[in-house]
Design an enzyme around this catalytic site. Structure first.
Site, PDB file in Angstrom:
ATOM      1  N   LYS A 167       0.825  -1.217   0.000  1.00 26.55           N
ATOM      2  CA  LYS A 167       0.000   0.000   0.000  1.00 26.55           C
ATOM      3  C   LYS A 167       0.851   1.255   0.000  1.00 26.55           C
ATOM      4  O   LYS A 167       0.495   2.246  -0.644  1.00 26.55           O
ATOM      5  CB  LYS A 167      -0.934  -0.024   1.209  1.00 26.55           C
ATOM      6  CG  LYS A 167      -1.883  -1.212   1.131  1.00 26.55           C
ATOM      7  CD  LYS A 167      -3.264  -0.898   1.633  1.00 26.55           C
ATOM      8  CE  LYS A 167      -4.178  -2.050   1.242  1.00 26.55           C
ATOM      9  NZ  LYS A 167      -5.551  -1.872   1.648  1.00 26.55           N
ATOM     10  N   GLU A 223      -3.808   7.381   7.650  1.00 25.33           N
ATOM     11  CA  GLU A 223      -4.467   8.031   6.531  1.00 25.33           C
ATOM     12  C   GLU A 223      -5.603   8.873   7.080  1.00 25.33           C
ATOM     13  O   GLU A 223      -6.306   8.429   7.992  1.00 25.33           O
ATOM     14  CB  GLU A 223      -5.065   6.934   5.650  1.00 25.33           C
ATOM     15  CG  GLU A 223      -5.029   7.180   4.182  1.00 25.33           C
ATOM     16  CD  GLU A 223      -5.524   5.956   3.431  1.00 25.33           C
ATOM     17  OE1 GLU A 223      -4.722   5.320   2.746  1.00 25.33           O
ATOM     18  OE2 GLU A 223      -6.728   5.647   3.563  1.00 25.33           O
ATOM     19  N   HIS A 274     -16.954  -3.645   4.433  1.00 30.42           N
ATOM     20  CA  HIS A 274     -15.847  -3.424   3.479  1.00 30.42           C
ATOM     21  C   HIS A 274     -15.876  -4.373   2.287  1.00 30.42           C
ATOM     22  O   HIS A 274     -14.921  -4.426   1.518  1.00 30.42           O
ATOM     23  CB  HIS A 274     -14.477  -3.502   4.169  1.00 30.42           C
ATOM     24  CG  HIS A 274     -14.333  -2.556   5.323  1.00 30.42           C
ATOM     25  ND1 HIS A 274     -14.253  -1.199   5.169  1.00 30.42           N
ATOM     26  CD2 HIS A 274     -14.290  -2.777   6.662  1.00 30.42           C
ATOM     27  CE1 HIS A 274     -14.151  -0.624   6.360  1.00 30.42           C
ATOM     28  NE2 HIS A 274     -14.179  -1.566   7.281  1.00 30.42           N
ATOM     29  N   ARG A 305      -5.503  -7.344 -11.149  1.00 29.71           N
ATOM     30  CA  ARG A 305      -6.175  -8.554 -11.619  1.00 29.71           C
ATOM     31  C   ARG A 305      -7.508  -8.183 -12.250  1.00 29.71           C
ATOM     32  O   ARG A 305      -7.906  -7.021 -12.205  1.00 29.71           O
ATOM     33  CB  ARG A 305      -6.446  -9.479 -10.435  1.00 29.71           C
ATOM     34  CG  ARG A 305      -7.205  -8.741  -9.341  1.00 29.71           C
ATOM     35  CD  ARG A 305      -7.725  -9.625  -8.253  1.00 29.71           C
ATOM     36  NE  ARG A 305      -8.023  -8.884  -7.045  1.00 29.71           N
ATOM     37  CZ  ARG A 305      -9.131  -8.207  -6.797  1.00 29.71           C
ATOM     38  NH1 ARG A 305     -10.088  -8.168  -7.696  1.00 29.71           N
ATOM     39  NH2 ARG A 305      -9.317  -7.561  -5.662  1.00 29.71           N
TER      40      ARG A 305
END
Lengths: 502, 176
Positions: free
Chosen positions: A115, A202, A237, A294
Site C-alpha cells: 500500500k 491516513e 468493506h 487482476r
C-alpha cells in the site's frame, strides 16, 4: 496460445473458460477434492486434481499447479481473482516455467501490492492520495513519534496495515488518546493475518464514495481507462452491489479520474487488466486508494456498458496483440448496468454462510439480463471457499430501467435448498436513498444496523396464505406418480410415532 | 385433510379436500378453490380463486424445498421465499400447538453450522437472552458469523472459548 490452464474455481473459472472457448482455445480446469463435480470441471476440456479441499492444499499450491500446467501441455495460465491472482511468486513461477501468465508482471504485482509503495507511485504520477504517511510505521516506531505524525495528518484518521486487505488491521481513530491502544490492536491483527505488523496512517474522509476505474494496458505502451464503476454499496468493506456509470460522476470528473488512473498505470509500466480504486469525497475531490492487479469480480458491468470483452482482451494482450480499441468509446457508456453478488448466505440470520446442495434452480432470463454463475441444479456449494454463487447483472437504457430489470430478475431467480442473499437485494432495491443515489461507503452498514431484527424475506399475509395453501396441497397430493393423500398421511403418521418414541 | 401451518409466529389451520378436478382449500375460514398442476416433484402451477364458486385464475408458480426437519419447507413463490412448518392437525399437531411455536420445544442447542474458529463469545452461563440476540461469533468461509438465540431464554451452558477451533455440528451454547 493453444491451451490455457485456469488456476481458479467457481464462477470466475467458468467465465474464463467461456472466453477461451469463444476464441477457440482449449481449457484446463483444476479442482480440489470437493470440487470434482463443480461446473468449471464439467465445462472445461480437461480437468486435473490438485489436492484436498482446503485452499492451502489445492488452489493455493503453486508447485502443484505449475506441474499440472506442464503435464497437461498448457502454454498459458489465467489466475482469475482471489487465490493466487495477486501473488507475485505465482506470476514469477509461471514465467520461470515458460508459461504465459495472463495478467501483469510479477514486478507490477509486487509494487502495487504494497500500500505504501502504491501510494508513492500515485504521488509520483501526480495523482492525489488520501493525506497520510508515506513510510510504513513498523513495530519499532515509538508511540510518541506516531502521535507526532498523526498530528500533521489530522483527526479523525484511519490506521491501516501495510500488507492489509478485507478490513483486517484497520482502525478508526478520532482523538490522540485512542491512538496508542488502536496501534497495538492493529499491529497484532496485521501481524497474525499477514505476518507483517507494519501500519500507516491516513486521514478519514467523511462520507466518501468508492469509485474505481478499469484499465487495460498492452505490451506496446498503450494504457486505456474505462468508464468508472460505482462500488460504494458495501457490507463490512465487501462490495455487494456495483453499477456503472456512477451518478456522482459527470463528464468532467470522469475525464479527470480516468486520466489520473491511466497516469498511475503508465508510471509503473502496467500491463493487462487492472483497476485503480479511488475515494471521492462530498466536495468532488478524489484520492487514490489502491490498485487491484487482476480481473475484478465486478468486471461484467463494464463489459455491459462498453461492449468490450475484458477477459478476451486479457488473453489478446498476453499474446502480445495491440490494444486498438477506440478510447472515446470506452469512456462513453451506452447504457446503465448494475450487479448484485448472489451469495449462499442467510440474510435473515446475520448473513450466515449457507452451504449445501442446490435442490432446485431457476435462473432469470429475458432482455437485459446476464447471470455469471458457478452453480447448477443438483450442485454443491462447498464450505471451503467464498460462498459467491452467481453475479446477476442487468442493463437498461437508464439507471431506472436497469434497476427495474434487476427487480424483475430477482423475482424470477429461485435457488432452492440453500439460503441466498436474493431477499436482501429485493429489500435494498426498494430503499429510497439507494434509488436516489444518496449513499457513501458506510450506507449499507448503517441501513442494516437500523433494520436489525427485521425479517427480510417476510411476505405479506396474502403471500403467507398462498404459501400455506401450497404446502398443504403438496402434502395432500403426496409424492409424484405414486400414492395419493393416503400415502402422505401415512408418512405423517410414521413421523408422528417416531417423534413420540423419542 | 387438515394441517397446521406455521409461518413466522402465526399458526394457520388449513383444510384441503377434493371436489372433482378442483381442490377446495380453507385457510382459517377463508375459502379458496385451487387448480393444482404438478410441474415437477416439488414444483406446482397453482391457479387460485377466492371463495368456492369463483373461477380460479390467479396464477401462482410455486416450488418447495424440504428443510432439515420433517414438515419444514422453504416455499418459493412470487419472488419470495417463505419458510413454512406444516404438520397434520391431530394429537401430534395439537401437542405442538399448545407449546406455542415449534422452536419452543426443549432447550436450544446452538451448534456450529460448519468447521470454524470461535472469534467471540458474547454470553456466559446464567445470562438471560432475547430472541435473535447474538451468542457467539464463528469465523468460517472467510467471514465472521454471529450465531443467535432462536427465542428468549437463559444460557445454560457455554461449551467453547474464544480462539477455539470447532467442527461442524459441535454444540457451542445451550439456551433453555
Amino acid at each position: 496460445m493453444k491451451k490455457v490452464l485456469i488456476a481458479n474455481r467457481g464462477e470466475v473459472a467458468v467465465r474464463v473458460i467461456r472466453a477461451c472457448r469463444d476464441m477457440g482455445i482449449a481449457t484446463v480446469a483444476i479442482y480440489s477434492e470437493c470440487d470434482r463435480a463443480a461446473l468449471h470441471v464439467r465445462l472445461a476440456d480437461e480437468a486435473w486434481p490438485v489436492g484436498p479441499s482446503a485452499p492451502r492444499e489445492s488452489y493455493l499450491r503453486i508447485d502443484t499447479i505449475i506441474e499440472v500446467a506442464a503435464r497437461s501441455g498448457a502454454d498459458a495460465v489465467h489466475p482469475g481473482y482471489g487465490f493466487l491472482a495477486e501473488n507475485p511468486d505465482f506470476a514469477a513461477a509461471c514465467r520461470d516455467a515458460g508459461l504465459t501468465f495472463i495478467g501483469p508482471s510479477p514486478e507490477a504485482i509486487t509494487m502495487m501490492g504494497s500500500k505504501t509503495a502504491a501510494r508513492r507511485a500515485a504521488l509520483a504520477a501526480g495523482v492525489p492520495v488520501v493525506p497520510g504517511t508515506e513510510e510504513p510505521l513498523d513495530d519499532r516506531t515509538a508511540d510518541a513519534d506516531v502521535l507526532k505524525v498523526a498530528e500533521g495528518i489530522g483527526y479523525p484518521l484511519m490506521l491501516k496495515a501495510v500488507a492489509g486487505g478485507g478490513g483486517k488491521g484497520m482502525r478508526m481513530v478520532s482523538a490522540p488518546a485512542e491512538l496508542p491502544p488502536a496501534l497495538r490492536a492493529a499491529r497484532s491483527e496485521a501481524q497474525s493475518a499477514f505476518g507483517d505488523g507494519a501500519v500507516y496512517l491516513e486521514r478519514r474522509l467523511l462520507a466518501p464514495r468508492h469509485i474505481e476505474v478499469q484499465l487495460l494496458g498492452d505490451h506496446h505502451g498503450t494504457v486505456l481507462p474505462f468508464v468508472e464503476r460505482e462500488c460504494s454499496i458495501q457490507r463490512r468493506h465487501q462490495k455487494v452491489v456495483e453499477e456503472s456509470p456512477s451518478l456522482a460522476v459527470g463528464p468532467d470528473l470522469r475525464r479527470r479520474m480516468t486520466s489520473a488512473a491511466a497516469a498511475v498505470a503508465k508510471a509503473v509500466g502496467y500491463t493487462n487488466a487492472g483497476t485503480i480504486e479511488f475515494l471521492l469525497d462530498t466536495g468532488g475531490s478524489f484520492y487514490f486508494l489502491e490498485m487491484n492487479t487482476r480481473l475484478q469480480v465486478e468486471h461484467p458491468i463494464t463489459e455491459m456498458v462498453t461492449g468490450v470483452d475484458l477477459v478476451q482482451w486479457q488473453i489478446r494482450i498476453a499474446r502480445g496483440e495491440r490494444l486498438d480499441l477506440d478510447p472515446e468509446r470506452l469512456l462513453a457508456p451506452q447504457a446503465h448496468a448494475i450487479e448484485c453478488r448472489i451469495y449462499a448466505e442467510d440474510p435473515d440470520n446475520g448473513f450466515m454462510p449457507s452451504p449445501g446442495r442446490i435442490l432446485g434452480l431457476r435462473v432469470p432470463q429475458g432482455p437485459g439480463i446476464r447471470d455469471d454463475s458457478g452453480a447448477y441444479e443438483g450442485g454443491e456449494v462447498p464450505i471451503f471457499y467464498d460462498p459467491l454463487i452467481s453475479k446477476l447483472v442487468t442493463w437498461g437504457e437508464t439507471r431506472e430501467h436497469a434497476i427495474a430489470r434487476m427487480k424483475r430478475a430477482l423475482t424470477e431467480y429461485e435457488v432452492r435448498g440453500i439460503r441466498t442473499t436474493i431477499p436482501f437485494f429485493q429489500w435494498m432495491l426498494t430503499d429510497e436513498d439507494f434509488l436516489a443515489g444518496r449513499f457513501d461507503t458506510g450506507f449499507l452498514d448503517r441501513k442494516l444496523a437500523a433494520s436489525r431484527n427485521r425479517v427480510l424475506h417476510a411476505g405479506d399475509a396474502a403471500h403467507e396464505d398462498l404459501a400455506a395453501i401450497a404446502a398443504a396441497v403438496h402434502l395432500f397430493t403426496g409424492p409424484a406418480a405414486k400414492g395419493g393423500p393416503g400415502a402422505a398421511a401415512s408418512r405423517w403418521r410414521d413421523t408422528g410415532r417416531a417423534e413420540a418414541r423419542r | 385433510m387438515t394441517f397446521d401451518v406455521e409461518i413466522g409466529n402465526t399458526l394457520r389451520t388449513v383444510t384441503v379436500h377434493r371436489k372433482g378436478q378442483a381442490l377446495h382449500v380453507d385457510v382459517c375460514g377463508r375459502a379458496h378453490i385451487v387448480d393444482a398442476r404438478r410441474i415437477g416433484e416439488c414444483q406446482w402451477s397453482l391457479l387460485v380463486g377466492a371463495g368456492e364458486t369463483t373461477t380460479p385464475v390467479v396464477s401462482v408458480d410455486v416450488a418447495l424445498a424440504a428443510g432439515a426437519t420433517p414438515g419444514a419447507f422453504d416455499v418459493h413463490l412470487a419472488g419470495r421465499m417463505i419458510p413454512v412448518q406444516i404438520r397434520p392437525a391431530g394429537a401430534f399437531g395439537r401437542q405442538r400447538r399448545e407449546g406455542g411455536s415449534a422452536a419452543a420445544a426443549g432447550p436450544q442447542r446452538v451448534v456450529a453450522p460448519m468447521p470454524g474458529k470461535i472469534v467471540r463469545v458474547l454470553v456466559k452461563a446464567g445470562d438471560e437472552v432475547k430472541a435473535r440476540q447474538g451468542l457467539v461469533v464463528v469465523e468460517a468461509m472467510k467471514m465472521e458469523n454471529e450465531l443467535r438465540a432462536a427465542r428468549d431464554g437463559r444460557v445454560r451452558d457455554v461449551a467453547v472459548a474464544e480462539g477455539q477451533s470447532v467442527e461442524a455440528g459441535a454444540v457451542l451454547v445451550i439456551v433453555e
